[in-house]
Design an enzyme around this catalytic site. Structure first.
Site, mmCIF file in Angstrom:
data_model
loop_
_atom_site.group_PDB
_atom_site.id
_atom_site.type_symbol
_atom_site.label_atom_id
_atom_site.label_comp_id
_atom_site.label_asym_id
_atom_site.label_seq_id
_atom_site.Cartn_x
_atom_site.Cartn_y
_atom_site.Cartn_z
ATOM 1 N N HIS A 65 6.062 -2.796 -7.587
ATOM 2 C CA HIS A 65 5.800 -2.732 -6.149
ATOM 3 C C HIS A 65 4.756 -3.788 -5.758
ATOM 4 O O HIS A 65 4.943 -4.525 -4.783
ATOM 5 C CB HIS A 65 5.319 -1.333 -5.770
ATOM 6 C CG HIS A 65 4.805 -1.223 -4.372
ATOM 7 N ND1 HIS A 65 5.593 -0.872 -3.304
ATOM 8 C CD2 HIS A 65 3.563 -1.464 -3.858
ATOM 9 C CE1 HIS A 65 4.863 -0.890 -2.195
ATOM 10 N NE2 HIS A 65 3.621 -1.245 -2.504
ATOM 11 N N GLU A 66 3.689 -3.884 -6.539
ATOM 12 C CA GLU A 66 2.644 -4.883 -6.234
ATOM 13 C C GLU A 66 3.208 -6.300 -6.396
ATOM 14 O O GLU A 66 2.898 -7.187 -5.605
ATOM 15 C CB GLU A 66 1.420 -4.684 -7.133
ATOM 16 C CG GLU A 66 0.693 -3.358 -6.923
ATOM 17 C CD GLU A 66 0.342 -3.058 -5.472
ATOM 18 O OE1 GLU A 66 0.114 -4.015 -4.700
ATOM 19 O OE2 GLU A 66 0.313 -1.873 -5.096
ATOM 20 N N HIS A 69 4.829 -7.387 -3.328
ATOM 21 C CA HIS A 69 3.949 -7.984 -2.317
ATOM 22 C C HIS A 69 3.729 -9.478 -2.599
ATOM 23 O O HIS A 69 3.668 -10.289 -1.675
ATOM 24 C CB HIS A 69 2.593 -7.269 -2.294
ATOM 25 C CG HIS A 69 2.638 -5.922 -1.644
ATOM 26 N ND1 HIS A 69 3.134 -5.719 -0.378
ATOM 27 C CD2 HIS A 69 2.242 -4.695 -2.091
ATOM 28 C CE1 HIS A 69 3.038 -4.428 -0.069
ATOM 29 N NE2 HIS A 69 2.513 -3.786 -1.089
ATOM 30 N N HIS A 73 4.655 -12.638 -0.195
ATOM 31 C CA HIS A 73 3.708 -13.713 0.123
ATOM 32 C C HIS A 73 4.349 -15.068 -0.168
ATOM 33 O O HIS A 73 4.278 -15.993 0.638
ATOM 34 C CB HIS A 73 2.427 -13.524 -0.698
ATOM 35 C CG HIS A 73 1.339 -14.481 -0.324
ATOM 36 N ND1 HIS A 73 0.448 -14.974 -1.256
ATOM 37 C CD2 HIS A 73 1.002 -15.046 0.859
ATOM 38 C CE1 HIS A 73 -0.388 -15.800 -0.640
ATOM 39 N NE2 HIS A 73 -0.087 -15.869 0.632
HETATM 40 ZN ZN LIG Z 1 2.030 -1.835 -1.335
#
Ligand SMILES: [Zn+2]
Length: 196
Positions: A65-66, A69, A73
């Site tokens: 999940h991270e 991100h 980006h």
């Molecule tokens: Zn998150």
């Protein structure tokens, strides 16, 4: 539950970043629980110690999940940018806005002051609403890329879904809680009549 390939959270994140063609993001451990986050300014993907070294499906889910991100980006995903831009305003809203609402209601008994505080505080609500698509999208990317790249096996997908869906619900709960707080102060202020 241990994942079939025995990947740690850190390895899962690194694998996903590599698969997405991202070479300039570093995966680092960070202290504390539930402190996992991606920092666009430093391009650091910080995983809590529990996630960093763990081989559980839950840890791999959080790590992916991270990484989602970081992929957002890298792809200049607009809502992520908007969310970052709203952080300073939301911080002011949650501190000064909340205190103003509180003082307006409890001390000054002034509907106007409560309303002014509520307007500031609504920046928090806006921030939390913009956060929703960012979080849902990061999880969607995580689920897709993790299976595509063999980080989790198809039969492990359900466990990963469960972890990520639970995490997503906390963001929905935050929106509801902020909305109720706003309504509470506005109703109690007497702005809509009924009191005094
Ligand atoms: Zn998150």
């Amino acid at each position: 539950m241990r994942n079939a390939r025995g990947l740690t959270g850190a390895q899962a994140a690194q694998t996903m970043l590599r698969a997405a063609g991202i070479g300039d993001v570093t995966v680092v451990p960070t202290a504390g629980m539930l402190t996992d986050h991606y920092n666009p300014a430093t391009k650091q993907l910080a995983l809590s110690e529990e996630v960093y070294g763990s081989t559980s499906i839950a840890a791999v889910g959080v790590a992916c999940h991270e990484a989602g991100h970081a992929v957002q980006h890298a792809h200049a995903y607009k809502p992520l940018w908007l969310r970052s831009a709203l952080v300073p305003t939301a911080n002011i809203g949650s501190s000064i806005g909340y205190i103003t609402m509180f003082l307006g209601l409890v001390l000054l008994h002034s509907p106007q002051v409560v309303l002014f505080g509520a307007l500031l505080f609504s920046a928090v609500l806006l921030f939390q609403i913009v956060t929703l698509p960012v979080e849902f999208d990061a999880s969607a990317r995580a689920k897709r890329l993790a299976v595509e790249n063999g980080i989790v096996l198809p039969q492990e997908r359900e466990g990963m879904d469960r972890v990520l869906n639970a995490a997503a619900l906390t963001y929905v709960a935050a929106v509801v809680s902020t909305l109720l707080t706003l309504l509470y102060y506005l109703m109690r202020s007497g702005l809509f009549g009924g009191r005094r």
